[in-house]
Motif scaffolding. Structure first.
Motif, PDB file in Angstrom:
ATOM      1  N   SER A  53      45.811  68.177  51.784  1.00  0.00           N
ATOM      2  CA  SER A  53      45.634  69.622  51.721  1.00  0.00           C
ATOM      3  C   SER A  53      44.161  69.963  51.588  1.00  0.00           C
ATOM      4  O   SER A  53      43.387  69.218  50.977  1.00  0.00           O
TER       5      SER A  53
ATOM      6  N   CYS B 280      37.953  68.965  46.822  1.00  0.00           N
ATOM      7  CA  CYS B 280      38.457  69.397  48.122  1.00  0.00           C
ATOM      8  C   CYS B 280      37.869  68.495  49.202  1.00  0.00           C
ATOM      9  O   CYS B 280      36.650  68.289  49.250  1.00  0.00           O
TER      10      CYS B 280
ATOM     11  N   TYR C 125      43.320  71.170  38.770  1.00  0.00           N
ATOM     12  CA  TYR C 125      44.531  70.427  39.123  1.00  0.00           C
ATOM     13  C   TYR C 125      45.759  71.325  39.142  1.00  0.00           C
ATOM     14  O   TYR C 125      46.634  71.189  40.001  1.00  0.00           O
TER      15      TYR C 125
ATOM     16  N   ALA D  58      45.920  72.906  42.404  1.00  0.00           N
ATOM     17  CA  ALA D  58      46.102  71.997  43.536  1.00  0.00           C
ATOM     18  C   ALA D  58      47.503  71.390  43.584  1.00  0.00           C
ATOM     19  O   ALA D  58      48.020  71.114  44.665  1.00  0.00           O
TER      20      ALA D  58
ATOM     21  N   TYR E  34      42.077  61.718  46.381  1.00  0.00           N
ATOM     22  CA  TYR E  34      41.219  62.801  45.921  1.00  0.00           C
ATOM     23  C   TYR E  34      40.434  62.349  44.699  1.00  0.00           C
ATOM     24  O   TYR E  34      41.018  61.857  43.724  1.00  0.00           O
TER      25      TYR E  34
ATOM     26  N   LEU F  74      42.166  71.830  49.566  1.00  0.00           N
ATOM     27  CA  LEU F  74      42.418  72.384  48.243  1.00  0.00           C
ATOM     28  C   LEU F  74      41.659  73.673  47.986  1.00  0.00           C
ATOM     29  O   LEU F  74      42.152  74.566  47.290  1.00  0.00           O
TER      30      LEU F  74
ATOM     31  N   VAL G 176      38.467  71.841  42.465  1.00  0.00           N
ATOM     32  CA  VAL G 176      39.607  72.728  42.301  1.00  0.00           C
ATOM     33  C   VAL G 176      40.437  72.254  41.112  1.00  0.00           C
ATOM     34  O   VAL G 176      40.729  71.066  40.989  1.00  0.00           O
TER      35      VAL G 176
END
Length: 636
Positions: free
Chosen positions: A506, A484, A493, A496, A84, A508, A491
């Motif tokens: 995921s 995301c 942290y 997330a 990410y 997010l 998003v």
């Protein structure tokens, strides 16, 4: 294979230049993060002949990253270690206590108050004891047992902790670098922490009835490196092992490792005034003389006796009362456009061989990885606040102390951010935590530059991989955001993390929306040490001096590797001609949009056209329609 851009990229003023890419489709490689031996890392690759700064900014915001002129984006749903993109808004950054200590340590070093020669002399003594050799005794080392020049006096606790950590590292090297566990094993660095009064109280309550209350009160420092060593060994071992080696490592545990280290520290004989004991896998250090050590007063460690005069002996006795004037050091930070520098390369070689244990470091691989860049340089313009004073492009930030090069940060300066790519530093100055220090200076640079270029607000830290402990430390730079992988929204942290704890991949933005609809969530902001430890205690690198992209070198791409990449599976893509009709194709210098291809070149066989359509559809999906319409897609 097309040639990459020169080391400084194509030159252009303002918005001049263009982005020209070659699509290499899906790539399967071994993973540098989980150290897989099979091709479990799956990404999409592009080679950039040239790349506009704003186009690379847009690619970063879709999860892309570069290694030299090669661009790659993990296929998040398929790859073994979902990566990410993580960023931080510089003006919102909140410096933690640990990060503040890093800044203070550097300042003390510059002021001449911190001696760099904090490492004890090396010892080649071999240890014959097996890993399981038990020891429950406390090893008391008197001040008369010194045979080598130990650390100088320390007037502050942080300096002593740094010295103590280096001695544990030496003990680790003596125990485990003799081939017992394999020469390729990269062992963690020791992190020593002071024991807080509330912890002593809790331990004392637990120990009631065991007649160890007094010892608990003398407990001053602790280290849990044994747990990290065991974890590192087990990760390194192949899945299939011979019976003999299994039996040899059957007793490998934090307890046995801690006992081994305690014995080694006793033999080193350089812990004046302290006792070390292995306890439940921890190395605990007790005040053997019951002095005011626990109140963090000065630590008097005697130096080697001098044979020059009796006056020098007297001065060593009173070192904690008098301090010799020290020469101040001068730190300079210089930024230049990306180009090959022999001095930088020499430092890179030392860093890679000593820190990352690489056997061979070639100039060509260094150039491909950290010098070559496709990003078009945009020079600054007088009175133009849309471009920073240094311009846009790829840069090397040199850190020099008294003229000596100690670290180089490789960064990209883009319309919205400073993107940290790689850092290498002088291994002799590891005690300064240069990875953390330079990150803090880069954040400061963004804050300062924002005054001249308001759009440049963010600090990009590369990839955050929740399943890789050595990447967890990036989240310590707060408050950070993760990208995301589906909607490409940022998003927080703290929103997330709970989802990533459950699944390494995921969506997010879904999680963020659910949380925002619920009662007030936890806000990113100042955190005390306890919350920070909760988030990052799994990772030894949270305390170690890991640079932001420690494993980025594993993404270095050679032409041979690219040419053997997996071809795009066009069958999995549903046709959507509307997404690709405006893609500008380059065929040996001729430019034409895909929708006009047959009009310009005449009829094309359906099978060739279908294959090209599938390739372009996948390309448009991974870079986004806006970028696919803007960049030149080279078929040369």
């Amino acid at each position: 294979m097309a040639d990459g851009a020169s080391s400084s990229g194509a030159r252009g003023g303002g918005g001049a230049g263009e982005s020209v890419v070659i699509d290499y489709g899906r790539r399967r490689t071994t993973c540098g993060y989980c150290r897989s031996t099979s091709p479990t890392s799956i990404s999409h690759g592009l080679w950039a002949n040239s790349l506009k700064a704003d186009d690379y900014q847009a690619l970063l915001d879709r999860g892309w990253r570069r290694s030299g002129c090669f661009l790659y984006k993990p296929e998040m749903e398929r790859t073994c270690c979902p990566s990410y993109t993580i960023r931080l808004k510089a003006n919102d950054f909140i410096c933690s206590k640990e990060q503040g200590r890093v800044l203070k340590k550097m300042q003390r070093f510059l002021d001449g108050e911190l001696d760099p020669q904090c490492k004890s002399s090396s010892t080649k003594r071999s240890l014959g004891e097996p890993m399981s050799s038990p020891t429950s005794k406390v090893s008391k080392v008197s001040t008369n047992e010194f045979q080598a020049v130990p650390c100088p006096n320390f007037s502050k606790e942080d300096e002593f902790i740094s010295c103590l950590s280096s001695k544990i590292d030496e003990a680790i090297d003596m125990c485990f670098q003799g081939g017992i566990l394999g020469s390729n094993l990269q062992l963690p660095k020791a992190v020593v922490k002071p024991v807080k009064p509330q912890v002593k109280k809790k331990v004392g309550e637990t120990a009631q009835g065991k007649k160890v209350g007094e010892a608990v009160q003398d407990l001053a420092y602790t280290c849990n490196v044994s747990f990290q060593i065991v974890a590192a060994v087990r990760r390194t071992l192949p899945k299939e092992k011979g019976v003999t080696q299994n039996e040899a490592l059957a007793d490998l545990s934090p307890n046995s490792v801690a006992e081994k280290l305690a014995i080694t520290l006793e033999r080193l004989g350089e812990l004046a005034g302290f006792a070390v004991k292995a306890c439940n896998g921890h190395l605990n250090f007790y005040s053997a003389t019951n002095h005011a050590m626990l109140n963090h007063t000065s630590i008097d460690i005697p130096a080697q006796a001098s044979d020059k005069s009796s006056s020098s002996k007297q001065s060593s006795v009173n070192k904690n009362n008098t301090r010799q004037p020290q020469k101040r050091r001068k730190l300079e930070i210089r930024m230049s456009t990306s180009r090959f520098d022999p001095e930088e390369f020499a430092l890179y070689q030392r860093y890679q061989t000593k820190v990352h244990k690489e056997k061979t470091v070639t100039e060509s691989s260094y150039r491909r990885f950290l010098v070559d860049t496709p990003i078009v340089f945009v020079p600054p313009k007088s009175g133009d606040n849309t471009v920073p004073p240094c311009g846009f492009g790829s840069f090397h930030q040199q850190y020099r102390i008294d003229g000596k090069l100690i670290a180089v940060g490789v960064v990209d300066i883009l319309p919205k951010c400073l993107s940290s790519k790689y850092l290498f530093w002088d291994p002799d100055l590891a005690f300064l935590s240069l990875g953390k220090y330079t990150a803090l200076k880069e954040i400061d640079w963004v804050k300062t530059t924002q005054e001249h270029c308001p759009s440049l607000q963010y600090y990009y830290l590369g990839y955050y991989i929740h399943s890789c402990n050595k990447m967890r430390y990036k989240a310590a730079y707060r408050p950070s955001e993760l990208l995301c992988p589906v909607r490409y929204e940022w998003v927080r942290y703290d929103l997330a993390k709970p989802l990533l704890d459950k699944s390494q991949y995921s969506v997010l933005s879904d999680f963020a929306r659910v949380q925002d609809e619920m009662h007030q969530p936890q806000i990113c902001g100042p955190s005390d040490d306890s919350s920070a430890k909760t988030d990052h205690c799994e990772s030894p690198s949270d305390e170690d001096d890991e640079d932001f992209n420690d494993y980025e070198s594993d993404m270095m791409v050679d032409e041979e590797e690219i040419n053997h990449s997996e071809k795009t599976d066009t069958a999995e893509e549903s046709s959507n001609i509307g997404d690709i009709e405006n893609i500008m194709l380059d065929l040996n210098g001729s430019r034409v949009k895909y929708k006009d291809l047959q009009q310009v070149f005449g009829p094309i066989e359906r099978r060739h056209l279908s294959a090209l359509e599938g390739q372009l559809i996948r390309y448009a999906k991974v870079v986004g329609k806006e970028l696919s319409d803007r960049m030149i897609y080279s078929l040369s």
